[in-house]
Write an enzyme that holds these catalytic residues in place. Structure first.
Site, mmCIF file in Angstrom:
data_model
loop_
_atom_site.group_PDB
_atom_site.id
_atom_site.type_symbol
_atom_site.label_atom_id
_atom_site.label_comp_id
_atom_site.label_asym_id
_atom_site.label_seq_id
_atom_site.Cartn_x
_atom_site.Cartn_y
_atom_site.Cartn_z
ATOM 1 N N ARG A 111 0.834 -1.197 0.000
ATOM 2 C CA ARG A 111 0.000 0.000 0.000
ATOM 3 C C ARG A 111 0.872 1.252 0.000
ATOM 4 O O ARG A 111 1.912 1.294 0.661
ATOM 5 C CB ARG A 111 -0.882 -0.019 1.258
ATOM 6 N N THR A 416 -8.802 -0.054 -10.693
ATOM 7 C CA THR A 416 -8.036 -1.157 -10.129
ATOM 8 C C THR A 416 -8.057 -2.383 -11.041
ATOM 9 O O THR A 416 -8.824 -2.440 -11.993
ATOM 10 C CB THR A 416 -8.586 -1.500 -8.715
ATOM 11 N N THR A 434 -3.490 -1.207 -7.977
ATOM 12 C CA THR A 434 -4.296 -0.046 -8.357
ATOM 13 C C THR A 434 -3.462 1.218 -8.384
ATOM 14 O O THR A 434 -2.379 1.271 -7.782
ATOM 15 C CB THR A 434 -5.451 0.127 -7.341
ATOM 16 N N GLU A 436 -5.682 3.795 -7.791
ATOM 17 C CA GLU A 436 -6.893 4.368 -7.197
ATOM 18 C C GLU A 436 -7.881 4.754 -8.293
ATOM 19 O O GLU A 436 -8.458 3.884 -8.892
ATOM 20 C CB GLU A 436 -6.576 5.535 -6.260
ATOM 21 N N GLU A 455 -3.812 7.617 -4.338
ATOM 22 C CA GLU A 455 -4.295 6.703 -3.287
ATOM 23 C C GLU A 455 -4.622 7.415 -1.981
ATOM 24 O O GLU A 455 -5.452 6.948 -1.200
ATOM 25 C CB GLU A 455 -3.252 5.617 -3.026
ATOM 26 N N ASP A 458 -7.976 7.891 -0.479
ATOM 27 C CA ASP A 458 -8.675 6.828 0.257
ATOM 28 C C ASP A 458 -8.721 7.108 1.765
ATOM 29 O O ASP A 458 -9.426 6.421 2.509
ATOM 30 C CB ASP A 458 -8.028 5.458 0.007
ATOM 31 N N GLY A 504 -13.167 -0.572 -6.008
ATOM 32 C CA GLY A 504 -13.282 0.213 -4.779
ATOM 33 C C GLY A 504 -13.925 -0.622 -3.685
ATOM 34 O O GLY A 504 -13.637 -1.812 -3.533
HETATM 35 N N1 GLU Z 1 -8.243 2.682 -3.858
HETATM 36 C C1 GLU Z 1 -9.179 1.602 -3.782
HETATM 37 C C2 GLU Z 1 -8.889 0.709 -2.614
HETATM 38 O O1 GLU Z 1 -7.771 0.518 -2.273
HETATM 39 C C3 GLU Z 1 -9.135 0.797 -5.019
HETATM 40 C C4 GLU Z 1 -9.495 1.614 -6.194
HETATM 41 C C5 GLU Z 1 -10.804 1.225 -6.734
HETATM 42 O O2 GLU Z 1 -10.947 0.054 -7.114
HETATM 43 O O3 GLU Z 1 -11.657 2.083 -6.797
HETATM 44 O O4 GLU Z 1 -9.752 0.169 -2.038
#
Ligand code: GLU
Length: 604
Positions: A111, A416, A434, A436, A455, A458, A504
């Protein structure tokens, strides 16, 4: 139907058919001869991704004697070329690995991290004190976290791989140099991002050549990325975190490469060279829950994937087994929606970066806690969201009063990418990665050919949990909470399933729904992936695909479920180990243009 995306070689027939200009063919194709199909059955290893080129890159490494980890990195690197708006060197992700020798599941947390200078108020407007508009935060230097994907590849190869980085990057390097044929999905993603890509010199030069997206049937090249991959092949992944490339990454976030005269306010990032130098991919213990006679392994915090899928499975295991009948799926689907409604309330309250906040992970996954949550489920009446979180405090009896008010529904995106691999020795990888948003921060590192993530959006921009502490506010070095949920299921210590999805927060519900479809509702894995989906994340209404509503909408509305329609949820990939070495590799037949499953030796 249009082949989703192929390297220039397989698409010669298409090109001759008049869809694009002639393309110079300069080298041998990356695993030519395969066609794109969503299901492949056979032996000796398998790869399933959203993209034929990426699956071929993984297969090429398997055929050359590489293992599942080598193939996963090769496929991920290829996705950095053909799915650059979803994943790449500038992003992060989570990798699960089943080691056939030790029968253990390992995970890597790749991450992104927040810069040392990032405080809890980073996403508040300094003049108004209000949270920044999400879109402004996304397209900025501020949203860029230290990329974790390169470190994940290096750590995975070092710990469990058998091939060196140079070898596994080779197919992707060729692909970047030779280019791939643009399909309607990629074209549309570029069109959707064109306005923000146009703000940045580097991004416009790569993805808006001549001021416009490369048309469907045209070839998208990325020679800068080919050179970057070659540099990493020579110098190692450390070059991303120290030295000139690291300085360019930090410099791009700190001084977004705006087109001269562009009035857009791209907020400057807080990322510095020292943040990159401090980055580590972390090996963490997987989450584990028992479901029926199976052990379900997932990704631990900072991802909420493993905790939330695991809690929901525990809740379902506590409900009457008669609900889980293939004969009438409606009771099972009602229970499924109620289980994630409750599990998301707990996720929102309790899950964040475990190195910075206390996450009661063992209690969130305790059967006693699940029993307390399950007793709130009325089999004939949906709860009203937002439901409040429970008390994962180790003292479980009956149906205790809920804890204050519930938080809001987490945002979701269709971004992603997720892939699965297996090898002839029985090792398995499930890997979700991903940048993001689709297109990440919108900023390509000039001359380097990859987009930087957004990212850090998030994180919660402002506290979401009322008077209770919010586990997901920004802080120095902190990893934002994720929903990514690569999952490996063992039966008697042997691999049975591997699955993952983008999307997400809907990742969690997609993975769970695929598992329930396969384990409880009588579907095989390809059917479980193809089946229509719905996603309840403690929101007032449940998002659902049209085919789901057509099949089950009326019966579930009669139980008090509320729905809103959405075109598509997720884009799963999976593997099933069917015994005697037989592998069923599966990808989406239709969503996002369909995915690509391949095996080393196809079954006859
Ligand atoms: N940033 C999202 C996560 O880590 C993933 C991105 C997405 O699929 O929208 O959960």
């Amino acid at each position: 139907m249009w082949v989703r995306r192929t390297s220039v070689f397989l698409s010669v027939a298409v090109m001759v058919g008049g869809l694009g200009a002639a393309v110079p063919v300069t080298a041998a194709p990356v695993g030519a001869g395969l066609v794109k199909q969503p299901v492949a059955t056979g032996y000796g290893g398998a790869v399933s991704t959203v993209d034929l080129d990426a699956s071929r890159a993984g297969l090429r490494v398997l055929r050359a004697g590489g293992n599942a980890v080598d193939a996963a990195v090769a496929a991920a690197a290829a996705l950095g070329v053909t799915e650059p708006y979803s994943a790449g060197l500038g992003g992060g992700g989570f990798l699960l690995y089943y080691d056939a020798r030790t029968h253990r599941v390992h995970t890597l947390d790749g991450r992104e991290t927040a810069p040392a200078a990032m405080g809890a108020d980073a996403f508040l407007d300094p003049t108004t004190g209000q949270p920044l508009a999400f879109v402004d935060a996304v397209t900025s230097g501020l949203s860029v976290g230290v990329p974790g994907t390169p470190a994940t590849w290096a750590a995975a190869l070092r710990r469990w791989g058998t091939r060196d980085l140079a070898e596994v990057l080779r197919p992707a390097t060729e692909l970047a140099r030779q280019g791939f044929v643009v399909d309607p999905t990629f074209y549309q993603q570029t069109v959707d991002n064109a306005a923000r890509f146009a703000h940045f010199t580097s991004t416009a030069a790569l993805y808006l050549p001549g001021g416009r997206p490369v048309p469907v049937g045209g070839v998208q090249h990325n020679p800068d990325l080919a050179r970057t991959y070659q540099q990493l092949a020579r110098q190692g992944i450390g070059a991303v975190y120290r030295g000139p490339l690291a300085a360019e990454i930090a410099g791009t976030a700190e001084h977004p490469p705006l087109v001269p005269g562009d009035p857009y306010t791209a907020r400057p990032g807080l990322l510095r060279l020292a943040d990159l130098a401090a980055y580590r991919a972390i090996e963490r213990a997987p989450t584990q829950v028992r479901y029926h006679d199976l052990d379900v392994y997932g990704m631990a915090p900072p991802s909420s994937g493993g905790p939330t899928v695991g809690e929901a499975l525990n809740i379902l295991a506590d409900l009457p087994p008669a609900d889980l009948s293939p004969a009438d799926p409606v009771p099972a689907l009602h229970d499924y929606l109620e289980s994630t409604r409750l599990a998301f309330a707990d996720r929102n309250r309790y899950v964040g970066d475990p190195d910075q906040v206390d996450v009661p992970l063992a209690e969130l996954l305790a059967p006693g806690f699940a029993a307390e949550r399950a007793c709130l489920i009325d089999p004939l009446r949906a709860a009203t969201s937002p439901v409040p979180p429970g008390r994962p405090d180790g003292e479980y009896h009956g149906c205790p009063a809920p804890l204050g008010a519930g938080g809001g529904e987490p945002s979701e995106g269709p971004n992603t990418t997720s892939l699965v691999t297996a090898d002839r020795w029985g090792n398995v990888v499930a890997y979700t990665l991903t940048i993001e948003q689709t297109g990440g921060s919108g900023m390509v590192v000039p001359g380097r050919g990859f987009l930087l993530n957004n990212e850090l959006t998030d994180f919660n921009f402002a506290p979401t949990q009322g008077s209770a502490p919010d586990p997901n506010l920004p802080a120095p070095g902190k990893r934002p909470r994720s929903s990514m949920a690569p999952t490996i299921v063992l039966r008697d210590g042997q691999p049975f399933l591997a699955v993952g999805s983008p999307g997400g927060a809907t990742i969690i519900t997609t993975v769970l729904q695929v598992l329930i479809n396969r384990l409880d509702l009588g579907m095989d894995l390809p059917e479980a992936i193809a089946a229509p989906r719905a996603s309840q994340r403690n929101g007032v209404s449940t998002t659902a695909e049209p085919a789901f509503l057509d099949a089950y909408g009326a019966a579930l509305v009669a139980r008090g479920q509320l729905f809103s329609r959405t075109a598509e949820i997720g884009a799963a990939t999976g593997l099933e180990f069917a015994g005697r070495g037989l592998i069923v590799a599966a990808a989406e037949p239709a969503r996002r243009g369909g995915g690509s499953a391949v095996v080393v030796w196809p079954a006859r």
